[in-house]
Design a protein around this motif. Structure first.
Motif, PDB file in Angstrom:
ATOM      1  N   PHE A   4      -3.062  -0.245  -3.657  1.00 19.36           N
ATOM      2  CA  PHE A   4      -3.315   1.013  -2.953  1.00 19.36           C
ATOM      3  C   PHE A   4      -4.730   1.523  -3.240  1.00 19.36           C
ATOM      4  CE2 PHE A   4      -3.373   5.701  -3.359  1.00 19.36           C
ATOM      5  CZ  PHE A   4      -3.386   6.002  -2.018  1.00 19.36           C
ATOM      6  N   ASP A   7      -6.632  12.010  -2.330  1.00 22.25           N
ATOM      7  CA  ASP A   7      -7.321  10.857  -1.759  1.00 22.25           C
ATOM      8  C   ASP A   7      -7.939   9.945  -2.823  1.00 22.25           C
ATOM      9  OD1 ASP A   7      -9.417  12.407  -2.662  1.00 22.25           O
ATOM     10  OD2 ASP A   7     -10.389  12.594  -0.708  1.00 22.25           O
ATOM     11  N   ALA A  31       0.981   9.196  -5.845  1.00 28.66           N
ATOM     12  CA  ALA A  31       1.372  10.591  -5.627  1.00 28.66           C
ATOM     13  C   ALA A  31       2.141  11.141  -6.827  1.00 28.66           C
ATOM     14  CB  ALA A  31       2.205  10.705  -4.353  1.00 28.66           C
ATOM     15  N   VAL A  86       0.841  -1.199   0.000  1.00 25.06           N
ATOM     16  CA  VAL A  86       0.000   0.000   0.000  1.00 25.06           C
ATOM     17  C   VAL A  86       0.877   1.250   0.000  1.00 25.06           C
ATOM     18  CG1 VAL A  86      -1.701   1.332   1.307  1.00 25.06           C
ATOM     19  CG2 VAL A  86      -1.974  -1.145   1.072  1.00 25.06           C
ATOM     20  N   ALA A  87       1.930   1.270   0.788  1.00 27.70           N
ATOM     21  CA  ALA A  87       2.824   2.428   0.847  1.00 27.70           C
ATOM     22  C   ALA A  87       3.519   2.663  -0.497  1.00 27.70           C
ATOM     23  CB  ALA A  87       3.852   2.250   1.955  1.00 27.70           C
ATOM     24  N   LEU A 138      -8.378   2.033  -0.775  1.00 28.62           N
ATOM     25  CA  LEU A 138      -9.174   3.255  -0.588  1.00 28.62           C
ATOM     26  C   LEU A 138     -10.659   3.029  -0.828  1.00 28.62           C
ATOM     27  CD1 LEU A 138      -7.020   5.863  -2.554  1.00 28.62           C
ATOM     28  CD2 LEU A 138      -7.045   5.454  -0.083  1.00 28.62           C
ATOM     29  N   ARG A 175       0.951   4.031  -2.825  1.00 25.44           N
ATOM     30  CA  ARG A 175       0.667   5.435  -2.493  1.00 25.44           C
ATOM     31  C   ARG A 175       1.711   6.343  -3.138  1.00 25.44           C
ATOM     32  NH1 ARG A 175      -2.296   6.607   1.764  1.00 25.44           N
ATOM     33  NH2 ARG A 175      -1.554   4.784   2.885  1.00 25.44           N
TER      34      ARG A 175
END
Length: 103
Positions: free
Chosen positions: A95, A40, A30, A22-23, A99, A26
Motif C-alpha cells: 500500500f 494520505d 488506517a 493495496v486495499a 502511494l 490501506r
C-alpha cells in the motif's frame, strides 16, 4: 557528460500492485498509521514522517527493512513498535509503495 537517453540506465517501473493487496494495506494503515502519518501517508501530527518518500518504504527490498523497522519503531521520534502479522506488514508495504511518487 550527456544525460542517458530515456530508458537507458534506469530501473524499470515495478509492476502495478494487486488492488486487493493495496486495499488490505490501506485498512492496516488506517488502523495503525493514519492517526500520526495522515490519511494520505504524507505526514501528519507533530512532524510524523512522509511515508510516501520514506527510504525504508522505497528501498525496493520487498519490505525486509520496513518489517524490521516496525518491530522496533523509533521511540526517539515517538514512533512505537507495531506488532503486525507478516501478511499485514506485506500488505502495508505494498500500500505504501502504491502511494510513493514515481522514481
Amino acid at each position: 557528460m550527456a544525460a542517458a537517453p530515456r530508458g537507458e540506465n534506469q530501473l524499470p517501473s515495478p509492476p502495478a500492485a494487486d488492488p486487493a493487496v493495496v486495499a488490505r494495506g490501506r485498512a492496516v494503515f488506517a488502523t495503525y498509521c493514519a492517526a500520526c502519518h495522515g490519511a494520505d501517508g504524507r505526514g501528519g501530527t507533530e512532524g510524523a514522517t512522509d511515508l510516501t518518500r520514506s527510504p525504508i518504504v522505497n528501498v525496493g527490498d520487498g519490505g525486509v527493512q520496513f518489517a524490521a523497522f516496525l518491530k522496533v519503531g523509533r521511540p526517539e521520534r515517538r514512533m512505537p513498535p507495531v506488532a503486525l502479522a507478516d501478511a499485514e506488514v506485506g500488505d502495508l508495504y505494498v500500500f505504501l509503495r502504491s502511494l510513493a511518487p514515481p522514481p
